[in-house]
Design an enzyme around this catalytic site. Structure first.
Site, PDB file in Angstrom:
ATOM      1  N   SER A 192     -63.930  -0.432  20.608  1.00 61.75           N
ATOM      2  CA  SER A 192     -63.949  -2.133  20.997  1.00 61.75           C
ATOM      3  C   SER A 192     -62.737  -2.161  19.955  1.00 61.75           C
ATOM      4  O   SER A 192     -61.211  -1.988  20.030  1.00 61.75           O
ATOM      5  CB  SER A 192     -65.052  -2.968  20.687  1.00 61.75           C
ATOM      6  OG  SER A 192     -64.331  -4.473  21.051  1.00 61.75           O
ATOM      7  N   THR A 193     -62.656  -3.242  18.910  1.00 61.66           N
ATOM      8  CA  THR A 193     -61.821  -3.665  18.067  1.00 61.66           C
ATOM      9  C   THR A 193     -60.976  -2.357  17.011  1.00 61.66           C
ATOM     10  O   THR A 193     -61.794  -1.976  16.406  1.00 61.66           O
ATOM     11  CB  THR A 193     -61.995  -4.537  17.242  1.00 61.66           C
ATOM     12  OG1 THR A 193     -62.939  -5.622  17.339  1.00 61.66           O
ATOM     13  CG2 THR A 193     -61.345  -5.153  16.170  1.00 61.66           C
ATOM     14  N   HIS A 219     -63.597  -2.145  25.386  1.00 67.58           N
ATOM     15  CA  HIS A 219     -63.432  -2.851  25.749  1.00 67.58           C
ATOM     16  C   HIS A 219     -62.084  -4.146  25.362  1.00 67.58           C
ATOM     17  O   HIS A 219     -61.112  -3.907  24.147  1.00 67.58           O
ATOM     18  CB  HIS A 219     -63.599  -3.869  24.187  1.00 67.58           C
ATOM     19  CG  HIS A 219     -65.060  -3.842  23.954  1.00 67.58           C
ATOM     20  ND1 HIS A 219     -66.004  -4.413  23.271  1.00 67.58           N
ATOM     21  CD2 HIS A 219     -66.399  -3.315  25.062  1.00 67.58           C
ATOM     22  CE1 HIS A 219     -67.745  -4.106  23.711  1.00 67.58           C
ATOM     23  NE2 HIS A 219     -67.188  -3.200  24.951  1.00 67.58           N
ATOM     24  N   MET A 312     -66.101  -4.139  16.827  1.00 64.95           N
ATOM     25  CA  MET A 312     -66.973  -5.850  17.235  1.00 64.95           C
ATOM     26  C   MET A 312     -68.849  -4.973  17.376  1.00 64.95           C
ATOM     27  O   MET A 312     -68.712  -4.884  18.516  1.00 64.95           O
ATOM     28  CB  MET A 312     -66.547  -6.698  16.870  1.00 64.95           C
ATOM     29  CG  MET A 312     -65.736  -6.854  16.111  1.00 64.95           C
ATOM     30  SD  MET A 312     -64.961  -8.754  16.196  1.00 64.95           S
ATOM     31  CE  MET A 312     -66.793  -9.983  15.380  1.00 64.95           C
ATOM     32  N   ASP A 315     -72.720  -3.158  20.672  1.00 67.44           N
ATOM     33  CA  ASP A 315     -72.328  -2.348  22.364  1.00 67.44           C
ATOM     34  C   ASP A 315     -72.504  -1.044  22.237  1.00 67.44           C
ATOM     35  O   ASP A 315     -71.541  -0.312  21.961  1.00 67.44           O
ATOM     36  CB  ASP A 315     -71.278  -3.524  23.005  1.00 67.44           C
ATOM     37  CG  ASP A 315     -71.225  -3.260  24.367  1.00 67.44           C
ATOM     38  OD1 ASP A 315     -72.886  -2.558  25.156  1.00 67.44           O
ATOM     39  OD2 ASP A 315     -70.403  -2.759  24.684  1.00 67.44           O
TER      40      ASP A 315
END
Length: 373
Positions: A192-193, A219, A312, A315
């Site tokens: 993600s991030t 993401h 973050m 997941d």
């Protein structure tokens, strides 16, 4: 002490809006605003903010140029605000490559279904980046780092670890992994991030004859994934494409989950087949690492190597749990090289990952474990 934030945008309305949201959180404080990139470069040197929110299109100096200058002179975590368009996606990816760490849609209604959630998400993103050190971005002219000569079991730890307060959930950093000799059919990578740069660092090191198909779950909004897949394809020796329903998995090809949808693996062909589903409104992540991992646990099972990178939240943890139960091998990115140590920490803390690996060493470890090293 509150995290100091600099807000950069040529729109006075948007500067006020972001500033109001930031200042509503007692742990955050806007210490200055700038109307263009040139002003931002000056104010960063003067105010020493811990996080910057940055627009892309501005007069005098645009946001991408400002990111490059800031990262060269006074490296600071930067969140970009972007439009959810093809051009906006390309510009945001340029900003991430220049050194920005995260991005959000400029239209707040695109961030979340209601205003309160959008406000909370922006505050959370700023706080997450404000707590992290800068991790140098990859540029197209950067030479690959040489692998470490030996395992560094405690190097590169977070500031809290270096002062003797190592968290119980943080695994030791391992930079040299001895191949287990296990045979695989599939590589999974969820992130993600900080993921776009991390994926670029890893995938550009894989040879064209990499022996397994690769499923990528990042993401990212629907408008961004086609541009991101195209960019990776142009930089990598392997083939990278946005996944489509019916794609038959092929070795040496990476399939990027489409934004706003869910990517699953089903039986079909030699290595499996991709099924893309509409993202359910009640799902927090579209695409979701958990969903792809879970589907792979039923098809590839123990023949899977799954890697959870920076991001973050948690997941990927439950999907990794299903993969682990099926006999798969799970790795996590180490804390020191993560932009946000959330997703990898969740996997490591649950005892699902066998190794915590630095980003610079991840590709080499994957190649050794896959039989290419």
């Amino acid at each position: 002490m509150a995290i100091k934030v600099l807000v950069v945008d040529d729109s006075s309305f948007f500067r006020r809006r972001v500033s109001d949201i930031v200042n509503k959180d007692p742990d955050l404080e806007v210490v200055g605003t700038a109307v263009n990139g040139a002003d931002a470069v000056k104010l960063v040197a003067e105010l020493k903010p811990q996080v910057i929110t940055m627009d892309i299109e501005m007069p005098v100096m645009d946001g991408i140029t400002a990111v490059r200058e800031i990262m060269a002179k006074n490296p600071t975590p930067i969140i970009m605000f972007s439009s959810l368009t093809h051009d906006g996606a390309k510009a945001t990816l340029d900003a991430l490559e220049a050194g920005a760490l995260d991005f959000l849609p400029k239209r707040f209604e695109d961030i979340a279904t209601n205003k309160e959630d959008a406000v909370l998400l922006l505050q959370q993103r700023i706080k997450a980046l404000g707590r992290r050190r800068i991790y140098r971005p990859l540029t197209r002219t950067s030479a690959p780092s040489a692998p470490s000569a030996k395992a560094k079991l405690t190097s590169g730890l977070s500031p809290s670890s270096r002062t003797g307060r190592e968290t119980a959930t943080s695994l030791r950093t391992t930079t040299l992994i001895r191949a287990t000799g296990k045979k695989y059919r599939l590589l999974l990578i969820g992130t993600s991030t900080g993921g776009p740069v991390a994926l670029q660092r890893i995938l550009t090191k894989l040879p064209a004859n990499y022996p397994h198909p690769i499923l990528l779950i990042q993401h990212m909004p629907a408008a961004f994934t086609p541009a991101f897949a195209s960019r990776l394809n142009g930089l990598c020796k392997i083939e990278v494409k946005e996944a489509e329903s019916g794609d038959q998995l092929k070795p040496g090809t990476a399939y990027l989950a489409p934004g706003g949808k869910q990517m699953m693996l089903e039986r079909g062909g030699v290595h499996g087949r991709i099924k893309v589903l509409a993202g359910s409104a009640d799902m927090n992540y579209k695409p979701s690492v958990d969903i792809t991992f879970a589907s792979a646990s039923k098809i590839a099972g123990r023949d899977t190597l799954a890697v959870v990178l920076t991001g973050m939240g948690a997941d990927g943890r439950e999907g990794a749990r299903m993969l682990k139960s099926a006999g798969a091998t799970i790795w996590a990115q180490d804390e020191a090289s993560c932009v946000v140590y959330g997703m990898p920490q969740a996997v490591a803390a649950a005892g699902l990952s066998t190794h915590s690996i630095g980003l610079e060493d991840m590709a080499d470890a994957i190649l050794r474990e896959s039989g290419n090293g």
